[in-house]
Design a protein around this motif. Sequence first.
Motif, PDB file in Angstrom:
ATOM      1  N   ALA A 114     -55.320 -22.378  24.646  1.00  0.00           N
ATOM      2  CA  ALA A 114     -56.087 -22.948  23.532  1.00  0.00           C
ATOM      3  C   ALA A 114     -55.335 -22.688  22.240  1.00  0.00           C
ATOM      4  O   ALA A 114     -55.003 -21.544  21.931  1.00  0.00           O
ATOM      5  CB  ALA A 114     -57.479 -22.341  23.469  1.00  0.00           C
ATOM      6  N   VAL A 115     -55.043 -23.740  21.507  1.00  0.00           N
ATOM      7  CA  VAL A 115     -54.391 -23.627  20.205  1.00  0.00           C
ATOM      8  C   VAL A 115     -55.466 -23.825  19.149  1.00  0.00           C
ATOM      9  O   VAL A 115     -56.043 -24.911  19.030  1.00  0.00           O
ATOM     10  CB  VAL A 115     -53.269 -24.673  20.039  1.00  0.00           C
ATOM     11  CG1 VAL A 115     -52.592 -24.509  18.679  1.00  0.00           C
ATOM     12  CG2 VAL A 115     -52.240 -24.533  21.161  1.00  0.00           C
ATOM     13  N   PRO A 168     -53.262 -26.878  31.199  1.00  0.00           N
ATOM     14  CA  PRO A 168     -54.174 -27.483  30.221  1.00  0.00           C
ATOM     15  C   PRO A 168     -53.960 -26.858  28.840  1.00  0.00           C
ATOM     16  O   PRO A 168     -53.963 -25.633  28.697  1.00  0.00           O
ATOM     17  CB  PRO A 168     -55.561 -27.134  30.761  1.00  0.00           C
ATOM     18  CG  PRO A 168     -55.350 -26.666  32.172  1.00  0.00           C
ATOM     19  CD  PRO A 168     -53.989 -26.066  32.194  1.00  0.00           C
ATOM     20  N   ILE A 169     -53.754 -27.700  27.836  1.00  0.00           N
ATOM     21  CA  ILE A 169     -53.578 -27.236  26.465  1.00  0.00           C
ATOM     22  C   ILE A 169     -54.761 -27.731  25.648  1.00  0.00           C
ATOM     23  O   ILE A 169     -54.845 -28.907  25.295  1.00  0.00           O
ATOM     24  CB  ILE A 169     -52.271 -27.767  25.840  1.00  0.00           C
ATOM     25  CG1 ILE A 169     -51.065 -27.573  26.783  1.00  0.00           C
ATOM     26  CG2 ILE A 169     -52.032 -27.109  24.487  1.00  0.00           C
ATOM     27  CD1 ILE A 169     -50.587 -26.162  26.937  1.00  0.00           C
ATOM     28  N   LEU A 170     -55.703 -26.856  25.357  1.00  0.00           N
ATOM     29  CA  LEU A 170     -56.880 -27.205  24.560  1.00  0.00           C
ATOM     30  C   LEU A 170     -56.524 -27.020  23.088  1.00  0.00           C
ATOM     31  O   LEU A 170     -55.990 -25.982  22.708  1.00  0.00           O
ATOM     32  CB  LEU A 170     -58.043 -26.284  24.938  1.00  0.00           C
ATOM     33  CG  LEU A 170     -59.393 -26.544  24.271  1.00  0.00           C
ATOM     34  CD1 LEU A 170     -60.033 -27.804  24.847  1.00  0.00           C
ATOM     35  CD2 LEU A 170     -60.321 -25.346  24.480  1.00  0.00           C
ATOM     36  N   VAL A 171     -56.819 -28.012  22.246  1.00  0.00           N
ATOM     37  CA  VAL A 171     -56.431 -27.890  20.848  1.00  0.00           C
ATOM     38  C   VAL A 171     -57.530 -28.421  19.942  1.00  0.00           C
ATOM     39  O   VAL A 171     -58.104 -29.480  20.190  1.00  0.00           O
ATOM     40  CB  VAL A 171     -55.097 -28.624  20.564  1.00  0.00           C
ATOM     41  CG1 VAL A 171     -55.194 -30.108  20.918  1.00  0.00           C
ATOM     42  CG2 VAL A 171     -54.673 -28.469  19.112  1.00  0.00           C
ATOM     43  N   GLY A 172     -57.842 -27.637  18.901  1.00  0.00           N
ATOM     44  CA  GLY A 172     -58.833 -28.089  17.935  1.00  0.00           C
ATOM     45  C   GLY A 172     -59.390 -26.937  17.126  1.00  0.00           C
ATOM     46  O   GLY A 172     -59.292 -25.774  17.527  1.00  0.00           O
ATOM     47  N   ALA A 204     -57.114 -17.594  30.650  1.00  0.00           N
ATOM     48  CA  ALA A 204     -56.930 -18.366  29.426  1.00  0.00           C
ATOM     49  C   ALA A 204     -56.270 -17.496  28.376  1.00  0.00           C
ATOM     50  O   ALA A 204     -56.361 -16.269  28.405  1.00  0.00           O
ATOM     51  CB  ALA A 204     -58.271 -18.885  28.911  1.00  0.00           C
ATOM     52  N   VAL A 205     -55.599 -18.154  27.443  1.00  0.00           N
ATOM     53  CA  VAL A 205     -55.032 -17.467  26.286  1.00  0.00           C
ATOM     54  C   VAL A 205     -55.281 -18.342  25.064  1.00  0.00           C
ATOM     55  O   VAL A 205     -55.129 -19.560  25.120  1.00  0.00           O
ATOM     56  CB  VAL A 205     -53.521 -17.177  26.461  1.00  0.00           C
ATOM     57  CG1 VAL A 205     -52.732 -18.461  26.699  1.00  0.00           C
ATOM     58  CG2 VAL A 205     -52.968 -16.445  25.233  1.00  0.00           C
ATOM     59  N   GLN A 206     -55.743 -17.715  23.983  1.00  0.00           N
ATOM     60  CA  GLN A 206     -55.980 -18.431  22.735  1.00  0.00           C
ATOM     61  C   GLN A 206     -54.897 -18.053  21.725  1.00  0.00           C
ATOM     62  O   GLN A 206     -54.695 -16.875  21.434  1.00  0.00           O
ATOM     63  CB  GLN A 206     -57.351 -18.081  22.165  1.00  0.00           C
ATOM     64  CG  GLN A 206     -58.517 -18.501  23.033  1.00  0.00           C
ATOM     65  CD  GLN A 206     -59.842 -18.182  22.381  1.00  0.00           C
ATOM     66  OE1 GLN A 206     -60.239 -18.805  21.398  1.00  0.00           O
ATOM     67  NE2 GLN A 206     -60.536 -17.197  22.930  1.00  0.00           N
TER      68      GLN A 206
END
Length: 319
Positions: free
Chosen positions: A11-12, A99-103, A192-194
């Motif tokens: 997660a970015v 998976p790259i979650l961004v927001g 997961a990693v943020q």
Amino acid sequence: MAAPSPRPVVAVVGATATGKSALAVALAQRLGGEVVNADALQFYRGMDVGTAKVTEAERGGVPHHLLDVMDVTEEASVARFQEETRVLFTEIRGRGGTPILVGGSGLYVRAALDVLEFPPTDPAVRAALEAELETRGEAALRAELAAVDPESAAKVADARRLVRALEVHRITGRPFSAYMPRREYAAEAAPAVQLGLRLDRAALHERIAARVDAMVADGFLGEVRALADRGLREGPTASRAIGYREMLAVLDGELTLAEAAEQTVVATRRFARRQETWFRADPRVVWVDALDPTLVEHAVAAVAAAAASSPAAPTAPLD
């Protein structure tokens, strides 16, 4: 032999204008990933300039999900987003990808990653409680809530929340407080990693002002004019978006374009402070310098460290 752990969800996160989208694309290219959007306003078709939505060229050939999936008249749903992102995590991992979650929409990021259950609602139950509020009074309903859910009773500050807490209890038999989120990654997201992008306040303010200027130059007002013809004003989520409400005021003759741009800058700076407060409250976020020339390498290293610390390492290398 135990099954290997899946690739971590990356997660970015961070404030607006810190470069999240660019880092997400770079990580996806390095890690064989696919990007999942967690910016609620980028769900909307046609809301491109005012949300700084990544263009096809900026996506660099990386698949992007949950962009342009709603009309501006629709209301965004965190619960639906949670379901969709977790399906996407499984599908992307099933393809061997990361998976790259961004927001920067904090609640949406938490909904995707964390143990977060959404309590049900029932219009009939709520209507009955609202009627009771009128006939029995708030004190009686507060006493009822204190008997079944003292934790929520100590926190609810107004009649609307009081009714909501009692509605949940009457529907489910569970206290409303049982639905409070925990800082614990859900099974569908773990490991997961943020990664949080950190930027000096002065530099961030400069970026925000420059971004708004660029939006105006790129036709932001024209975009809003076109969306108004498609029902933007009636959209319960889209119509309240920063920048869009100011541009609607220009169309209505209430503001000049310069005044709207300045108000958008001020509102965006306030929003950025709220984003920083939200994400800094989460001790799991690994902060990286947005201006670091080796940013991508540091981010990849953080992802690799998270993968190595998971119960079982991924079968495929992460770089």
